[in-house]
Scaffold this motif. Structure first.
Motif, PDB file in Angstrom:
ATOM      1  N   LEU A 169      -6.767   3.420  12.574  1.00  0.00           N
ATOM      2  CA  LEU A 169      -5.422   4.163  12.971  1.00  0.00           C
ATOM      3  C   LEU A 169      -4.976   5.305  11.765  1.00  0.00           C
ATOM      4  O   LEU A 169      -3.807   5.736  11.806  1.00  0.00           O
ATOM      5  CB  LEU A 169      -4.171   3.205  12.935  1.00  0.00           C
ATOM      6  N   ARG A 170      -5.844   5.613  11.032  1.00  0.00           N
ATOM      7  CA  ARG A 170      -5.747   6.628   9.797  1.00  0.00           C
ATOM      8  C   ARG A 170      -4.411   6.203   8.888  1.00  0.00           C
ATOM      9  O   ARG A 170      -3.901   6.951   8.622  1.00  0.00           O
ATOM     10  CB  ARG A 170      -5.462   7.803  10.325  1.00  0.00           C
ATOM     11  N   ILE A 171      -4.873   4.671   8.596  1.00  0.00           N
ATOM     12  CA  ILE A 171      -3.619   4.339   7.502  1.00  0.00           C
ATOM     13  C   ILE A 171      -4.395   3.797   6.314  1.00  0.00           C
ATOM     14  O   ILE A 171      -4.924   2.625   6.348  1.00  0.00           O
ATOM     15  CB  ILE A 171      -2.697   3.288   8.246  1.00  0.00           C
ATOM     16  N   PRO A 172      -4.862   4.669   5.432  1.00  0.00           N
ATOM     17  CA  PRO A 172      -5.596   4.369   4.419  1.00  0.00           C
ATOM     18  C   PRO A 172      -5.007   3.348   3.390  1.00  0.00           C
ATOM     19  O   PRO A 172      -3.683   3.044   3.551  1.00  0.00           O
ATOM     20  CB  PRO A 172      -5.716   5.878   3.751  1.00  0.00           C
ATOM     21  N   GLU A 173      -5.554   3.069   2.168  1.00  0.00           N
ATOM     22  CA  GLU A 173      -5.105   2.132   1.036  1.00  0.00           C
ATOM     23  C   GLU A 173      -3.722   2.753   0.722  1.00  0.00           C
ATOM     24  O   GLU A 173      -2.855   2.037   0.194  1.00  0.00           O
ATOM     25  CB  GLU A 173      -6.210   1.797   0.200  1.00  0.00           C
ATOM     26  N   GLU A 174      -3.680   4.018   0.652  1.00  0.00           N
ATOM     27  CA  GLU A 174      -2.607   4.775   0.117  1.00  0.00           C
ATOM     28  C   GLU A 174      -2.152   6.102   0.936  1.00  0.00           C
ATOM     29  O   GLU A 174      -3.016   6.699   1.099  1.00  0.00           O
ATOM     30  CB  GLU A 174      -2.786   5.424  -1.459  1.00  0.00           C
ATOM     31  N   SER A 175      -1.138   5.951   1.446  1.00  0.00           N
ATOM     32  CA  SER A 175      -0.439   6.959   2.342  1.00  0.00           C
ATOM     33  C   SER A 175       0.665   7.656   1.711  1.00  0.00           C
ATOM     34  O   SER A 175       1.586   6.948   1.335  1.00  0.00           O
ATOM     35  CB  SER A 175      -0.637   6.780   3.736  1.00  0.00           C
ATOM     36  N   GLU A 176       0.905   8.936   2.321  1.00  0.00           N
ATOM     37  CA  GLU A 176       2.381   9.428   2.090  1.00  0.00           C
ATOM     38  C   GLU A 176       3.415   8.767   2.917  1.00  0.00           C
ATOM     39  O   GLU A 176       4.647   8.612   2.194  1.00  0.00           O
ATOM     40  CB  GLU A 176       2.387  10.927   2.327  1.00  0.00           C
ATOM     41  N   THR A 177       3.116   8.159   3.987  1.00  0.00           N
ATOM     42  CA  THR A 177       4.154   7.716   4.940  1.00  0.00           C
ATOM     43  C   THR A 177       4.221   6.232   4.703  1.00  0.00           C
ATOM     44  O   THR A 177       5.666   5.971   4.560  1.00  0.00           O
ATOM     45  CB  THR A 177       3.719   7.761   6.394  1.00  0.00           C
ATOM     46  N   PHE A 178       3.234   5.582   4.374  1.00  0.00           N
ATOM     47  CA  PHE A 178       3.791   4.090   4.168  1.00  0.00           C
ATOM     48  C   PHE A 178       3.378   3.697   2.900  1.00  0.00           C
ATOM     49  O   PHE A 178       3.564   2.329   2.513  1.00  0.00           O
ATOM     50  CB  PHE A 178       2.790   3.354   4.944  1.00  0.00           C
ATOM     51  N   GLY A 179       3.038   4.422   1.780  1.00  0.00           N
ATOM     52  CA  GLY A 179       2.806   4.126   0.641  1.00  0.00           C
ATOM     53  C   GLY A 179       1.540   3.335   0.302  1.00  0.00           C
ATOM     54  O   GLY A 179       0.528   3.210   1.173  1.00  0.00           O
ATOM     55  N   ASP A 180       1.591   2.247  -0.673  1.00  0.00           N
ATOM     56  CA  ASP A 180       0.378   1.257  -0.663  1.00  0.00           C
ATOM     57  C   ASP A 180       0.557   0.201   0.320  1.00  0.00           C
ATOM     58  O   ASP A 180       1.523  -0.233   0.691  1.00  0.00           O
ATOM     59  CB  ASP A 180       0.723   0.564  -2.117  1.00  0.00           C
ATOM     60  N   ARG A 181      -1.159   0.424   0.824  1.00  0.00           N
ATOM     61  CA  ARG A 181      -1.072  -0.628   2.156  1.00  0.00           C
ATOM     62  C   ARG A 181      -0.854  -2.238   1.720  1.00  0.00           C
ATOM     63  O   ARG A 181      -0.254  -2.672   2.411  1.00  0.00           O
ATOM     64  CB  ARG A 181      -2.361  -0.149   2.701  1.00  0.00           C
ATOM     65  N   ALA A 182      -1.507  -2.527   0.507  1.00  0.00           N
ATOM     66  CA  ALA A 182      -1.404  -3.869   0.388  1.00  0.00           C
ATOM     67  C   ALA A 182      -0.011  -4.329   0.105  1.00  0.00           C
ATOM     68  O   ALA A 182       0.414  -5.196   0.417  1.00  0.00           O
ATOM     69  CB  ALA A 182      -2.226  -3.962  -0.864  1.00  0.00           C
ATOM     70  N   ARG A 183       0.947  -3.478  -0.635  1.00  0.00           N
ATOM     71  CA  ARG A 183       2.231  -3.642  -0.919  1.00  0.00           C
ATOM     72  C   ARG A 183       3.147  -3.840   0.328  1.00  0.00           C
ATOM     73  O   ARG A 183       4.025  -4.463   0.642  1.00  0.00           O
ATOM     74  CB  ARG A 183       2.857  -2.655  -2.042  1.00  0.00           C
ATOM     75  N   MET A 184       2.714  -2.918   1.498  1.00  0.00           N
ATOM     76  CA  MET A 184       3.418  -2.924   2.452  1.00  0.00           C
ATOM     77  C   MET A 184       3.198  -4.239   3.197  1.00  0.00           C
ATOM     78  O   MET A 184       4.020  -4.896   3.681  1.00  0.00           O
ATOM     79  CB  MET A 184       2.832  -1.681   3.492  1.00  0.00           C
ATOM     80  N   LEU A 185       1.784  -4.559   3.372  1.00  0.00           N
ATOM     81  CA  LEU A 185       1.537  -5.886   3.966  1.00  0.00           C
ATOM     82  C   LEU A 185       2.467  -7.168   3.214  1.00  0.00           C
ATOM     83  O   LEU A 185       2.811  -8.120   3.892  1.00  0.00           O
ATOM     84  CB  LEU A 185       0.218  -6.113   4.091  1.00  0.00           C
ATOM     85  N   ASP A 186       2.330  -7.214   1.924  1.00  0.00           N
ATOM     86  CA  ASP A 186       3.047  -8.151   1.170  1.00  0.00           C
ATOM     87  C   ASP A 186       4.550  -8.118   1.649  1.00  0.00           C
ATOM     88  O   ASP A 186       5.226  -9.252   1.607  1.00  0.00           O
ATOM     89  CB  ASP A 186       2.960  -7.847  -0.389  1.00  0.00           C
ATOM     90  N   GLY A 187       4.952  -6.941   1.871  1.00  0.00           N
ATOM     91  CA  GLY A 187       6.540  -7.007   2.173  1.00  0.00           C
ATOM     92  C   GLY A 187       6.593  -7.547   3.487  1.00  0.00           C
ATOM     93  O   GLY A 187       7.473  -8.207   3.703  1.00  0.00           O
ATOM     94  N   PHE A 188       5.695  -7.312   4.547  1.00  0.00           N
ATOM     95  CA  PHE A 188       5.994  -8.365   5.894  1.00  0.00           C
ATOM     96  C   PHE A 188       5.689  -9.640   5.743  1.00  0.00           C
ATOM     97  O   PHE A 188       6.473 -10.228   6.390  1.00  0.00           O
ATOM     98  CB  PHE A 188       4.759  -7.439   6.894  1.00  0.00           C
TER      99      PHE A 188
END
Length: 287
Positions: free
Chosen positions: A198-217
């Motif tokens: 889905l082109r959501i890398p480990e660090e993106s401008e839109t979602f920030g840090d992917r691991a931190r985003m999953l931690d938030g969920f």
């Protein structure tokens, strides 16, 4: 009659006259006692009215405080714990929790179109513990605010969110749908593979840090993450499994998720029915 006898009689008559002034009559004493009892009764009734009014006002304040606390927790996407309500909001009225909770629910439904929904406890990761639970639902004494507005009122033009909220919610629903069609669980390797596609890398401008985003969920209760033991994972490296969290189960009906997935394919009629059947089958849910 002797003079001595006359003097004694006069003294007795004087004593009797004094008694008439110093001793109240029996009927007068009864009237006075009745008057005092009536006054006491009036004072007690007034005290009872004032106490009931103060109690009602105090109860209403606690209800309003609980509503504000619930809305504040929902704004921060924090779960609402019964113990926190009793400790932070009700304080000395914690024993009145059932009555205050019912009034809070009524006000939330009427004014905000929301209600407090109690979450189920996290499922046991150990198969033996899950079997021991025998499918029983265990409530957790924690709550979230769930939207109960009619579908026609759930319109973006009525309820406004920021772009960041729309983006985060959109990605969350994509992750939930992927887990849903994968028999309702997915290991982290497969999930990361889908996010890469889905082109959501480990660090993106839109979602920030992917691991931190999953931690938030996970912290918000939308996702549940469990570490698999080595035998189940069949790997020397730590393997985590993702599934729907208790908040997602409370807020997202499975039928809505099926509708979301179906809408992506833009199908109708019998083709839609076949697609929905395949989605339920992939999720291992009997229709």
């Amino acid at each position: 009659m002797s003079s001595r006898a006359r003097r004694q009689r006069i003294l007795r008559d004087e004593d009797d006259e004094d008694d008439e002034y110093t001793q109240p009559s029996t009927s007068g004493t009864q009237r006075e006692s009745k008057r005092i009892r009536q006054e006491d009764s009036s004072y007690n009734e007034l005290d009872s009215q004032l106490t009931a009014e103060q109690t009602s006002q105090d109860l209403e304040r606690k209800v309003n405080d609980t509503v504000r606390y619930a809305l504040a927790c929902e704004h921060r996407k924090q779960v609402i714990r019964k113990d926190d309500i009793a400790r932070k909001v009700l304080t000395d009225r914690s024993r009145s929790f059932p009555a205050i909770f019912d009034k809070t629910q009524a006000k939330l439904r009427h004014l905000f179109g929301m209600e407090l929904t109690e979450l189920v406890s996290k499922e046991k990761s150990n198969p033996a513990k899950r079997a021991a639970a025998n499918g029983k639902v265990v409530l957790s004494k924690t709550y979230v605010l769930r939207n109960i507005l009619p579908e026609e009122q759930n319109d973006p033009q009525i309820i406004h969110h920021t772009d960041d909220e729309y983006q985060s919610t959109g990605l969350l629903y994509v992750i939930l749908s992927l887990i849903f069609v994968n028999e309702q669980s997915m290991n982290d390797e497969l999930l990361m593979s889908h996010l890469n596609r889905l082109r959501i890398p480990e660090e993106s401008e839109t979602f920030g840090d992917r691991a931190r985003m999953l931690d938030g969920f996970v912290k918000q209760g939308y996702l549940q993450r469990q570490k698999l033991n080595a035998e189940v994972a069949q790997s020397d490296q730590p393997v985590f499994q993702y599934s729907w969290g208790p908040r997602a189960k409370a807020e997202v009906p499975e039928q809505n998720m099926v509708g979301l997935i179906s809408s992506v394919y833009h199908v109708q009629g019998s083709e839609l029915d076949r697609l929905q059947d395949s989605i339920y089958k992939a999720a291992s849910i009997d229709t």
